[in-house]
Design a protein around this motif. Structure first.
Motif, PDB file in Angstrom:
ATOM      1  N   UNK A  48     -29.460   0.010   3.124  1.00 26.64           N
ATOM      2  CA  UNK A  48     -28.857  -1.004   3.992  1.00 26.64           C
ATOM      3  C   UNK A  48     -27.467  -0.552   4.431  1.00 26.64           C
ATOM      4  N   UNK A  49     -26.701  -0.024   3.480  1.00 34.70           N
ATOM      5  CA  UNK A  49     -25.354   0.458   3.806  1.00 34.70           C
ATOM      6  C   UNK A  49     -25.430   1.601   4.813  1.00 34.70           C
ATOM      7  N   UNK A  50     -26.401   2.508   4.601  1.00 35.13           N
ATOM      8  CA  UNK A  50     -26.568   3.641   5.506  1.00 35.13           C
ATOM      9  C   UNK A  50     -26.886   3.166   6.921  1.00 35.13           C
ATOM     10  N   UNK A  51     -27.828   2.226   7.036  1.00 31.65           N
ATOM     11  CA  UNK A  51     -28.233   1.757   8.354  1.00 31.65           C
ATOM     12  C   UNK A  51     -27.073   1.049   9.063  1.00 31.65           C
ATOM     13  N   UNK A  52     -26.339   0.224   8.300  1.00 34.27           N
ATOM     14  CA  UNK A  52     -25.219  -0.496   8.898  1.00 34.27           C
ATOM     15  C   UNK A  52     -24.133   0.454   9.385  1.00 34.27           C
ATOM     16  N   UNK A  53     -23.715   1.369   8.495  1.00 38.08           N
ATOM     17  CA  UNK A  53     -22.617   2.265   8.858  1.00 38.08           C
ATOM     18  C   UNK A  53     -23.032   3.202   9.997  1.00 38.08           C
ATOM     19  N   UNK A  54     -24.282   3.679   9.951  1.00 38.42           N
ATOM     20  CA  UNK A  54     -24.727   4.600  11.004  1.00 38.42           C
ATOM     21  C   UNK A  54     -24.759   3.893  12.353  1.00 38.42           C
ATOM     22  N   UNK A  55     -25.121   2.580  12.363  1.00 36.84           N
ATOM     23  CA  UNK A  55     -25.150   1.836  13.620  1.00 36.84           C
ATOM     24  C   UNK A  55     -23.746   1.690  14.192  1.00 36.84           C
ATOM     25  N   UNK A  56     -22.810   1.289  13.336  1.00 37.51           N
ATOM     26  CA  UNK A  56     -21.424   1.120  13.796  1.00 37.51           C
ATOM     27  C   UNK A  56     -20.866   2.467  14.274  1.00 37.51           C
ATOM     28  N   UNK A  57     -21.123   3.518  13.498  1.00 37.04           N
ATOM     29  CA  UNK A  57     -20.592   4.832  13.855  1.00 37.04           C
ATOM     30  C   UNK A  57     -21.171   5.323  15.182  1.00 37.04           C
ATOM     31  N   UNK A  58     -22.476   5.064  15.389  1.00 34.24           N
ATOM     32  CA  UNK A  58     -23.102   5.486  16.642  1.00 34.24           C
ATOM     33  C   UNK A  58     -22.469   4.748  17.821  1.00 34.24           C
ATOM     34  N   UNK A  59     -22.222   3.446  17.636  1.00 35.89           N
ATOM     35  CA  UNK A  59     -21.573   2.669  18.693  1.00 35.89           C
ATOM     36  C   UNK A  59     -20.208   3.272  19.016  1.00 35.89           C
ATOM     37  N   UNK A  60     -19.463   3.642  17.973  1.00 32.05           N
ATOM     38  CA  UNK A  60     -18.152   4.263  18.179  1.00 32.05           C
ATOM     39  C   UNK A  60     -18.300   5.594  18.911  1.00 32.05           C
ATOM     40  N   UNK A  61     -19.335   6.359  18.553  1.00 32.95           N
ATOM     41  CA  UNK A  61     -19.576   7.643  19.209  1.00 32.95           C
ATOM     42  C   UNK A  61     -19.814   7.449  20.696  1.00 32.95           C
ATOM     43  N   UNK A  62     -20.604   6.400  21.046  1.00 33.60           N
ATOM     44  CA  UNK A  62     -20.896   6.141  22.458  1.00 33.60           C
ATOM     45  C   UNK A  62     -19.619   5.731  23.189  1.00 33.60           C
ATOM     46  N   UNK A  63     -18.857   4.837  22.543  1.00 27.90           N
ATOM     47  CA  UNK A  63     -17.635   4.329  23.175  1.00 27.90           C
ATOM     48  C   UNK A  63     -16.608   5.435  23.398  1.00 27.90           C
ATOM     49  N   UNK A  64     -16.491   6.334  22.436  1.00 26.57           N
ATOM     50  CA  UNK A  64     -15.466   7.381  22.528  1.00 26.57           C
ATOM     51  C   UNK A  64     -16.009   8.661  23.141  1.00 26.57           C
ATOM     52  N   UNK A  65     -17.281   8.933  22.889  1.00 22.59           N
ATOM     53  CA  UNK A  65     -17.858  10.199  23.327  1.00 22.59           C
ATOM     54  C   UNK A  65     -18.181  10.230  24.809  1.00 22.59           C
ATOM     55  N   UNK A  66     -18.563   9.066  25.385  1.00 18.08           N
ATOM     56  CA  UNK A  66     -18.895   9.034  26.807  1.00 18.08           C
ATOM     57  C   UNK A  66     -17.697   9.431  27.668  1.00 18.08           C
ATOM     58  N   UNK A  67     -16.537   8.810  27.446  1.00 18.44           N
ATOM     59  CA  UNK A  67     -15.362   9.255  28.222  1.00 18.44           C
ATOM     60  C   UNK A  67     -15.036  10.728  27.989  1.00 18.44           C
ATOM     61  N   UNK A  68     -15.205  11.186  26.740  1.00 19.19           N
ATOM     62  CA  UNK A  68     -14.918  12.600  26.452  1.00 19.19           C
ATOM     63  C   UNK A  68     -15.811  13.511  27.285  1.00 19.19           C
ATOM     64  N   UNK A  69     -17.118  13.183  27.302  1.00 21.56           N
ATOM     65  CA  UNK A  69     -18.069  14.004  28.054  1.00 21.56           C
ATOM     66  C   UNK A  69     -17.741  13.970  29.542  1.00 21.56           C
ATOM     67  N   UNK A  70     -17.350  12.784  30.046  1.00 25.20           N
ATOM     68  CA  UNK A  70     -17.010  12.649  31.467  1.00 25.20           C
ATOM     69  C   UNK A  70     -15.844  13.554  31.824  1.00 25.20           C
ATOM     70  N   UNK A  71     -14.818  13.514  30.980  1.00 23.76           N
ATOM     71  CA  UNK A  71     -13.632  14.330  31.237  1.00 23.76           C
ATOM     72  C   UNK A  71     -14.006  15.806  31.206  1.00 23.76           C
TER      73      UNK A  71
END
Lengths: 268, 252
Positions: A57-80
């Protein structure tokens, strides 16, 4: 040479099959070896123990939050990286991809000396009463650190292969950059974003070294599934194998389920 | 194409000759595979050097890991001649798995102590202080020998710990204290000693001391039974005592 074969035409030379099969064996054989060691009778009991469920449960929760952070931060990075014309882009890209080539333990040490109690940033957070070490936040931070490049790489590749022509047309028709991004660019690269997010999620789920080094290991707080497996290996190898299989199944499900999604998204 | 292939052939032949040439100088050595608990890294490395000096022709190959991990590796068929564990429980596991030849022998003892970072940020002065909710304590997980000992310390002292992390190895605990991430940790006295000035030691009351008894045994699968026996003699004998005592281990 000009003879055409409508069917059965292959650009893959026959001999390639041999190393390809060997390569597949390298990946598949260890999984089979593990499967052979699974205690079938006790399997359910082993994977439904309280500590296992907590860890999953901890793994699924943390991985979901981390993935969301990756999308939020990684998309602008890739664009740049893909679109902006800036000097030193190559160096920037290498830096952004650093966690990909670093051993996770090294990532953990780096995080420790940045966000730990006496770290570069951590000491000021500590003064503000914020302590990251030994909390679930540390797990998310470690996962985001190691998984971010996966999203950036996938999305940047998608952005580069997507023709910039549509964006230019939209811009010449008077669309503002934000509108172009929202209405043209992002829909165009959605499949790349989706597969990047899936890869990131899988990487988060498997994160071990950085978490162990930076976040510690406490049931329900920082002991994710890989850490639980590592600990169980000491005393209960059967349970460790059973839980490993759970992680394999979850990973296969995530990657497998996302494939049709990515295809439909791609067709649109 | 042809020339390139022959160059490759020559290179490969040279490489092959080089490898065999390397081995032909000395007589074939007997390799003694010793698997020992991580807490024995320094002492067993020293003892292995002594042993090799006394027994020319025998090469000691050392493998250090957590005791339970060692037993598991051996159960899975890792070749080995000698096993030394950090506690008797791990050794019992090896005996139950039929890995051990003869009776295991207790050759040293180790006790837990409290270590704090050099500047002692939380002002820990006794074992009792670890129960303070403001103190971030790190211990070993109960699954590994140092964690089992930590549980016994809790039981005998009545001090209830709520650790912020339960590590899989004693080095994990020590690392988090040395780096200042944790305010205090429970480690073996031998680890505290090897950490030197990086940590400060807070004595655990004698009555609450949990003693782990280190055991050593020859293994049933051994193909070097004589050197294995000699190595056990060295470890449990006077030279072993001396080296182990120097590192802070207690007498059995």
């Amino acid at each position: 040479m000009t003879r055409r074969r409508p069917r059965g035409f292959s650009t893959v030379p026959g001999w390639v099959w041999i190393p390809a099969a060997l390569g597949a064996l390298v990946v598949v054989l260890p999984v089979l070896g593990m499967l052979a060691r699974v205690d079938r009778d006790g399997f359910l009991g082993l994977i439904t123990s309280e500590s296992s469920r907590t860890a999953l449960w901890l793994s699924l929760r943390t991985a979901t939050v981390s993935t969301a952070l990756c999308v939020l931060l990684g998309t602008p990075m890739a664009l740049v990286l893909a679109r902006a014309r800036l000097p030193g882009a190559r160096l920037l890209r290498s830096l952004a991809l650093l966690p990909l080539v670093l051993p996770p333990v090294v990532g953990g040490i780096a995080l420790l000396h940045t966000f730990g109690r006496y770290g570069l940033v951590g000491r000021y957070l500590e003064l503000a009463g914020i302590s990251i070490a030994f909390t679930t936040v540390a797990v998310v931070l470690a996962q985001t650190f190691v998984a971010l490049p996966f999203l950036v790489v996938s999305l940047e590749g998608a952005l580069r292969s997507a023709a910039a022509g549509y964006e230019e047309v939209a811009a010449t028709l008077g669309a503002r950059p934000t509108t172009v991004l929202r209405r043209v660019t992002l829909p165009l690269v959605l499949p790349g974003l989706a597969s990047g997010a899936v890869l990131s999620f899988a990487r988060c789920l498997g994160e071990f070294g950085a978490t162990l080094t930076f976040a510690g290991s406490l049931q329900g707080t920082t002991r994710t599934l890989p850490l639980e497996i590592y600990l169980l290996r000491e005393t209960d190898p059967d349970a460790a194998v059973a839980l490993s299989l759970v992680l394999v199944v979850v990973a296969v499900l995530v990657v497998g389920l996302s494939a049709p999604v990515r295809r439909t998204v791609g067709r649109r | 194409m042809h020339a390139r292939a022959s160059v490759l052939a020559v290179l490969l032949t040279c490489l092959g000759l080089g490898v065999t040439g390397c081995g032909s100088g000395s007589p074939p050595a007997t390799v003694l595979d010793v698997h020992a608990a991580a807490s024995l890294t320094d002492t067993f490395t020293e003892l292995a050097e002594q042993f090799e000096a006394q027994h020319p022709g025998v090469e000691v190959s050392l493998n250090f890991a957590g005791s339970s991990a060692l037993v598991q590796q051996l159960s899975a068929g890792a070749p080995a001649d000698v096993l030394a564990t950090a506690d008797e429980r791990s050794m019992a596991g090896a005996v139950d798995a039929g890995l051990v030849d003869g009776e295991p022998e207790v050759f040293a003892t180790n006790v837990l102590t409290v270590v704090v970072p050099a500047d002692n940020p939380a002002g820990v002065g006794s074992l009792r202080d670890l129960a303070d909710p403001g103190v971030q304590v790190v211990v070993c997980a109960p699954q590994v020998p140092c964690g089992a000992a930590a549980e016994r310390v809790e039981e005998t002292s009545g001090v209830r710990l709520s650790p912020v992390s339960e590590e899989g190895s004693v080095t994990g605990v020590l690392g988090k204290v040395v780096s200042g991430q944790a305010d205090a940790g429970l480690v073996y006295v031998t680890d505290a000693r090897s950490a030197g000035d990086a940590v400060e030691v807070v004595e655990v009351p004698r009555a609450s001391r949990a003693v782990n008894r280190l055991s050593v045994a020859a293994l049933a699968d051994s193909d070097a039974t004589e050197p294995a026996r000699q190595f056990l003699e060295l470890v449990a004998g006077e030279p072993g005592r001396e080296v182990l005592a120097g590192a802070g281990f207690g007498a059995p």
